[in-house]
Scaffold this motif. Sequence first.
Motif, PDB file in Angstrom:
ATOM      1  N   ARG A   2       0.834  -1.199   0.000  1.00 45.19           N
ATOM      2  CA  ARG A   2       0.000   0.000   0.000  1.00 45.19           C
ATOM      3  C   ARG A   2       0.872   1.254   0.000  1.00 45.19           C
ATOM      4  N   GLU A   3       1.931   1.257   0.789  1.00 42.89           N
ATOM      5  CA  GLU A   3       2.819   2.422   0.841  1.00 42.89           C
ATOM      6  C   GLU A   3       3.532   2.637  -0.499  1.00 42.89           C
ATOM      7  N   LEU A   4       3.972   1.569  -1.127  1.00 41.83           N
ATOM      8  CA  LEU A   4       4.616   1.697  -2.439  1.00 41.83           C
ATOM      9  C   LEU A   4       3.619   2.159  -3.497  1.00 41.83           C
ATOM     10  N   ILE A  10       9.348   6.377  -2.735  1.00 40.99           N
ATOM     11  CA  ILE A  10       9.703   6.422  -1.324  1.00 40.99           C
ATOM     12  C   ILE A  10      11.046   5.721  -1.118  1.00 40.99           C
ATOM     13  N   SER A  11      11.869   6.268  -0.251  1.00 40.39           N
ATOM     14  CA  SER A  11      13.162   5.631   0.015  1.00 40.39           C
ATOM     15  C   SER A  11      12.939   4.351   0.809  1.00 40.39           C
ATOM     16  N   ASN A  12      13.862   3.426   0.684  1.00 41.12           N
ATOM     17  CA  ASN A  12      13.765   2.170   1.416  1.00 41.12           C
ATOM     18  C   ASN A  12      13.747   2.428   2.920  1.00 41.12           C
ATOM     19  N   ARG A  28      14.748  -6.612   1.061  1.00 42.16           N
ATOM     20  CA  ARG A  28      14.615  -8.003   0.604  1.00 42.16           C
ATOM     21  C   ARG A  28      13.175  -8.306   0.185  1.00 42.16           C
ATOM     22  N   ARG A  29      12.214  -7.840   0.970  1.00 40.77           N
ATOM     23  CA  ARG A  29      10.810  -8.098   0.644  1.00 40.77           C
ATOM     24  C   ARG A  29      10.391  -7.406  -0.651  1.00 40.77           C
ATOM     25  N   VAL A  30      10.810  -6.170  -0.829  1.00 40.00           N
ATOM     26  CA  VAL A  30      10.478  -5.451  -2.061  1.00 40.00           C
ATOM     27  C   VAL A  30      11.128  -6.138  -3.258  1.00 40.00           C
ATOM     28  N   GLU A  32      11.905  -9.244  -3.549  1.00 40.55           N
ATOM     29  CA  GLU A  32      11.206 -10.510  -3.773  1.00 40.55           C
ATOM     30  C   GLU A  32       9.871 -10.269  -4.483  1.00 40.55           C
ATOM     31  N   LEU A  33       9.165  -9.214  -4.107  1.00 37.69           N
ATOM     32  CA  LEU A  33       7.914  -8.868  -4.785  1.00 37.69           C
ATOM     33  C   LEU A  33       8.172  -8.508  -6.251  1.00 37.69           C
ATOM     34  N   GLU A  34       9.274  -7.826  -6.522  1.00 33.98           N
ATOM     35  CA  GLU A  34       9.646  -7.506  -7.905  1.00 33.98           C
ATOM     36  C   GLU A  34      10.002  -8.788  -8.664  1.00 33.98           C
ATOM     37  N   ARG A  35      10.780  -9.657  -8.039  1.00 34.42           N
ATOM     38  CA  ARG A  35      11.202 -10.900  -8.685  1.00 34.42           C
ATOM     39  C   ARG A  35      10.006 -11.788  -9.030  1.00 34.42           C
TER      40      ARG A  35
END
Length: 139
Positions: A2-4, A10-12, A28-30, A32-35
Amino acid sequence: MRELSRDGRISNIELADRVGLSPSACLRRVQELERRGVITGYRAVLDRAAMGAGFVAYIGVGLNDHSKASQEAFEKAISTAPEVRECHNITGTIEYLLRVECADLKAYKHFHTDMLGALPQVNGITSYVVMGSPKDERA
């Protein structure tokens, strides 16, 4: 996510702070979501009115032939029209729902008559002109 969705720039560190994770775990989570293809990209949200395309209409399009060839020909023609910002193949009494953005009513009439109306696959056109958008979460 939701934040993205609200702010893809937004910065990490800020994202990690907002979601209550460490920066490394958040990254890592972001990643993984991209991958995995959950996050498919990032883009700028443009003010179409400021760019001279402030007239918006949704258009229901019915085809005169329900064959695959007719649908493919229509989709190919629509893909080349810069006014068409979205094209959805839908269920119901019509085959397609388009989101069209133009400079003004005169430009829309030109698109409606000279482009869309000239396609041999098109049997019916119903226009819904947007007067305002009190909620629009497309990014």
